[in-house]
Design an enzyme around this catalytic site. Structure first.
Site, PDB file in Angstrom:
ATOM      1  N   SER A  35       0.864  -1.180   0.000  1.00 26.19           N
ATOM      2  CA  SER A  35       0.000   0.000   0.000  1.00 26.19           C
ATOM      3  C   SER A  35       0.893   1.220   0.000  1.00 26.19           C
ATOM      4  O   SER A  35       1.756   1.363   0.869  1.00 26.19           O
ATOM      5  CB  SER A  35      -0.889  -0.011   1.255  1.00 26.19           C
ATOM      6  OG  SER A  35      -1.363   1.276   1.534  1.00 26.19           O
ATOM      7  N   ARG A  36       0.671   2.101  -0.988  1.00 27.92           N
ATOM      8  CA  ARG A  36       1.502   3.307  -1.076  1.00 27.92           C
ATOM      9  C   ARG A  36       1.358   4.160   0.166  1.00 27.92           C
ATOM     10  O   ARG A  36       2.293   4.819   0.599  1.00 27.92           O
ATOM     11  CB  ARG A  36       1.124   4.117  -2.314  1.00 27.92           C
ATOM     12  CG  ARG A  36       1.247   3.376  -3.623  1.00 27.92           C
ATOM     13  CD  ARG A  36       0.565   4.138  -4.727  1.00 27.92           C
ATOM     14  NE  ARG A  36      -0.807   4.490  -4.367  1.00 27.92           N
ATOM     15  CZ  ARG A  36      -1.625   5.222  -5.090  1.00 27.92           C
ATOM     16  NH1 ARG A  36      -1.212   5.715  -6.245  1.00 27.92           N
ATOM     17  NH2 ARG A  36      -2.855   5.485  -4.686  1.00 27.92           N
ATOM     18  N   LYS A  90     -11.267  -7.550 -11.142  1.00 32.10           N
ATOM     19  CA  LYS A  90     -11.872  -7.042 -12.372  1.00 32.10           C
ATOM     20  C   LYS A  90     -11.859  -5.515 -12.321  1.00 32.10           C
ATOM     21  O   LYS A  90     -11.879  -4.962 -11.219  1.00 32.10           O
ATOM     22  CB  LYS A  90     -13.293  -7.583 -12.556  1.00 32.10           C
ATOM     23  CG  LYS A  90     -14.279  -7.220 -11.413  1.00 32.10           C
ATOM     24  CD  LYS A  90     -14.854  -5.848 -11.611  1.00 32.10           C
ATOM     25  CE  LYS A  90     -15.642  -5.371 -10.458  1.00 32.10           C
ATOM     26  NZ  LYS A  90     -15.900  -3.920 -10.522  1.00 32.10           N
ATOM     27  N   ASP A 168     -17.790  -0.005 -14.323  1.00 30.00           N
ATOM     28  CA  ASP A 168     -17.063  -0.742 -13.267  1.00 30.00           C
ATOM     29  C   ASP A 168     -17.957  -1.860 -12.719  1.00 30.00           C
ATOM     30  O   ASP A 168     -17.548  -3.032 -12.735  1.00 30.00           O
ATOM     31  CB  ASP A 168     -16.592   0.218 -12.163  1.00 30.00           C
ATOM     32  CG  ASP A 168     -15.921  -0.528 -11.029  1.00 30.00           C
ATOM     33  OD1 ASP A 168     -14.692  -0.683 -11.055  1.00 30.00           O
ATOM     34  OD2 ASP A 168     -16.643  -1.002 -10.118  1.00 30.00           O
TER      35      ASP A 168
HETATM   36  P1  NAP Z   1     -10.247   1.490  -3.416  1.00 26.21           P
HETATM   37  O1  NAP Z   1     -11.069   1.319  -2.173  1.00 26.21           O
HETATM   38  O2  NAP Z   1     -10.074   2.856  -3.978  1.00 26.21           O
HETATM   39  O3  NAP Z   1      -8.845   0.813  -3.112  1.00 26.21           O
HETATM   40  C1  NAP Z   1      -7.837   0.721  -4.078  1.00 26.21           C
HETATM   41  C2  NAP Z   1      -6.498   0.831  -3.365  1.00 26.21           C
HETATM   42  O4  NAP Z   1      -5.490   0.722  -4.358  1.00 26.21           O
HETATM   43  C3  NAP Z   1      -6.318   2.161  -2.678  1.00 26.21           C
HETATM   44  O5  NAP Z   1      -6.613   2.011  -1.300  1.00 26.21           O
HETATM   45  C4  NAP Z   1      -4.877   2.534  -2.956  1.00 26.21           C
HETATM   46  O6  NAP Z   1      -4.136   2.329  -1.764  1.00 26.21           O
HETATM   47  C5  NAP Z   1      -4.374   1.553  -3.999  1.00 26.21           C
HETATM   48  N1  NAP Z   1      -3.888   2.199  -5.222  1.00 26.21           N
HETATM   49  C6  NAP Z   1      -2.782   1.831  -5.919  1.00 26.21           C
HETATM   50  N2  NAP Z   1      -2.650   2.576  -7.020  1.00 26.21           N
HETATM   51  C7  NAP Z   1      -3.657   3.440  -7.024  1.00 26.21           C
HETATM   52  C8  NAP Z   1      -4.049   4.488  -7.908  1.00 26.21           C
HETATM   53  N3  NAP Z   1      -3.334   4.765  -9.000  1.00 26.21           N
HETATM   54  N4  NAP Z   1      -5.171   5.196  -7.611  1.00 26.21           N
HETATM   55  C9  NAP Z   1      -5.887   4.928  -6.497  1.00 26.21           C
HETATM   56  N5  NAP Z   1      -5.558   3.939  -5.624  1.00 26.21           N
HETATM   57  C10 NAP Z   1      -4.469   3.202  -5.892  1.00 26.21           C
HETATM   58  O7  NAP Z   1     -10.846   0.597  -4.619  1.00 26.21           O
HETATM   59  P2  NAP Z   1     -11.670  -0.772  -4.498  1.00 26.21           P
HETATM   60  O8  NAP Z   1     -13.124  -0.481  -4.377  1.00 26.21           O
HETATM   61  O9  NAP Z   1     -11.050  -1.640  -3.487  1.00 26.21           O
HETATM   62  O10 NAP Z   1     -11.476  -1.322  -5.991  1.00 26.21           O
HETATM   63  C11 NAP Z   1     -10.247  -1.878  -6.399  1.00 26.21           C
HETATM   64  C12 NAP Z   1     -10.522  -2.828  -7.546  1.00 26.21           C
HETATM   65  O11 NAP Z   1     -11.458  -3.813  -7.101  1.00 26.21           O
HETATM   66  C13 NAP Z   1     -11.189  -2.137  -8.753  1.00 26.21           C
HETATM   67  O12 NAP Z   1     -10.705  -2.678  -9.946  1.00 26.21           O
HETATM   68  C14 NAP Z   1     -12.662  -2.467  -8.582  1.00 26.21           C
HETATM   69  O13 NAP Z   1     -13.365  -2.521  -9.818  1.00 26.21           O
HETATM   70  C15 NAP Z   1     -12.591  -3.847  -7.950  1.00 26.21           C
HETATM   71  N6  NAP Z   1     -13.786  -4.209  -7.163  1.00 26.21           N
HETATM   72  C16 NAP Z   1     -14.327  -3.321  -6.265  1.00 26.21           C
HETATM   73  C17 NAP Z   1     -15.512  -3.664  -5.593  1.00 26.21           C
HETATM   74  C18 NAP Z   1     -16.188  -2.730  -4.592  1.00 26.21           C
HETATM   75  O14 NAP Z   1     -17.281  -3.057  -4.106  1.00 26.21           O
HETATM   76  N7  NAP Z   1     -15.605  -1.589  -4.219  1.00 26.21           N
HETATM   77  C19 NAP Z   1     -16.090  -4.910  -5.816  1.00 26.21           C
HETATM   78  C20 NAP Z   1     -15.475  -5.797  -6.688  1.00 26.21           C
HETATM   79  C21 NAP Z   1     -14.321  -5.437  -7.352  1.00 26.21           C
HETATM   80  P3  NAP Z   1      -2.753   3.078  -1.520  1.00 26.21           P
HETATM   81  O15 NAP Z   1      -2.971   4.523  -1.932  1.00 26.21           O
HETATM   82  O16 NAP Z   1      -2.491   2.894  -0.076  1.00 26.21           O
HETATM   83  O17 NAP Z   1      -1.766   2.392  -2.409  1.00 26.21           O
END
Ligand code: NAP
Length: 309
Positions: A35-36, A90, A168
């Site tokens: 995690s960054r 995904k 998404d």
């Molecule tokens: P999120 O809560 O925004 O988390 C993504 C994490 O990735 C961030 O906490 C960030 O942590 C890290 N990161 C690394 N590079 C990044 C960048 N360039 N921009 C932003 N964050 C970055 O997102 P999420 O909902 O977990 O979704 C992540 C993936 O899972 C997506 O592809 C999404 O489609 C998929 N997904 C999400 C859900 C849902 O319900 N939310 C369900 C199924 C699948 P650091 O800044 O600490 O590195």
């Protein structure tokens, strides 16, 4: 032998699904998280990136990538080039060309690569596919209506270029649709609604068909409050089939089945990854993201009211 695993990206989906499911699967041993911003994970050290992960924890042989789709390609290539087995949340990327690049690299490195579509692992998807296999399908209606404020609270990346907006979750609909239909569907026209202050659509309607000429109507909307609807309704010569609840409920042939397991889909993904890793196999279907790309290519764009969290 357990698979020494790293997880990259500790956000909502990592905490909601990946971490508890990994902890419950004896095939995996979570060694480190990247995690960054240094997000803490119970029981394992957090490192800033894969480079540090591999320096500090060289026993890691596989990684799960849970970062947003933008910037995903660089991370995945880096992992594959290090000889790591890779499992991808995904969508598998934010463009077709970067996605197309990955299976060849995985094959060259002789490692497993798994582009996951969690909705395909919902309990009613396989029975729906089996029920439809020998039926004549006359029409399909897909409604994927959810509240972005509930499922992606404050995640600005979803509305940035490459974040895909309503596609998404729309890729979940496309992954289930392409799984259950006997013929591959394709898009004939699309209408995309872009909020005035955002770079990705918040709603879309797609007209689709297949080689049999079946009309397939798709409505995706991220402004749904109240009941969340993830439904595929199929008219057939043997009556209707309705796959609802994102694939947890099936009504077909006068019977209804329901199965709710909050971690069932992701448990299925990790069981599959545990099979792919020792066999060094690639499971990388691009049909769902190809349909999204087509929607952007064919889509008529309308600017609507600005969206704020
Ligand atoms: P999120 O809560 O925004 O988390 C993504 C994490 O990735 C961030 O906490 C960030 O942590 C890290 N990161 C690394 N590079 C990044 C960048 N360039 N921009 C932003 N964050 C970055 O997102 P999420 O909902 O977990 O979704 C992540 C993936 O899972 C997506 O592809 C999404 O489609 C998929 N997904 C999400 C859900 C849902 O319900 N939310 C369900 C199924 C699948 P650091 O800044 O600490 O590195």
């Amino acid at each position: 032998m357990t698979i020494k695993l790293g997880i990259v990206g500790v956000g909502k989906i990592a905490r909601d699904q990946h971490l508890p499911v990994i902890a419950a699967n004896p095939a995996f041993d979570l060694v480190a998280a990247a995690s960054r911003s240094g997000q803490p994970v119970d029981g394992v050290p957090t490192v800033p990136d894969i480079d540090t992960m591999m320096t500090d924890h060289p026993e890691v042989v596989a990684v799960t990538i849970c970062t947003p789709p933008q910037d995903r390609h660089v991370i995945v290539r880096d992992a594959l080039n290090r000889g790591l087995h890779v499992m991808l949340e995904k969508p598998p990327g934010s463009s077709l060309s970067e996605v197309a690049d990955l299976p060849g690299l995985a094959a060259a490195k002789n490692v497993a690569l798994f582009a996951t579509y969690h909705s395909r692992f919902a309990p009613a998807v396989a029975p729906a596919k089996a029920w439809l296999a020998d039926r004549k399908i006359t029409a399909v209606r897909v409604r994927w209506l959810e509240n972005v404020r509930q499922w992606h609270p404050g995640q600005d990346w979803v509305f940035q270029p490459g974040g895909l907006g309503v596609f998404d979750p729309g890729i979940n609909a496309m992954s289930s649709l392409t799984e259950i239909l006997p013929h591959p569907p394709f898009i004939t026209s699309a209408e995309l609604s872009f909020p005035a202050n955002r770079d990705a659509p918040i709603a879309a309607t797609l007209a689709m068909t297949d080689i049999a000429g079946t009309p397939i109507a798709v409505t995706l909307d991220w402004r749904q409050t109240g009941e969340q609807i993830w439904e595929i309704a199929v008219d057939t010569d043997a009556g209707p089939l309705v796959l609802s609840g994102g694939g947890t409920t099936l009504e077909a042939g006068g019977a209804k089945t329901e199965a709710h397991d909050p971690h069932g889909e992701y448990a299925g993904l990790y069981r599959r990854f545990a099979e792919l890793v020792p066999a060094r196999r690639i499971d990388f279907d691009t049909a769902p993201i190809t349909l999204l790309a087509d929607a952007f290519m064919l889509g008529k764009r309308t600017t609507i009211d600005a969206f704020d969290w």
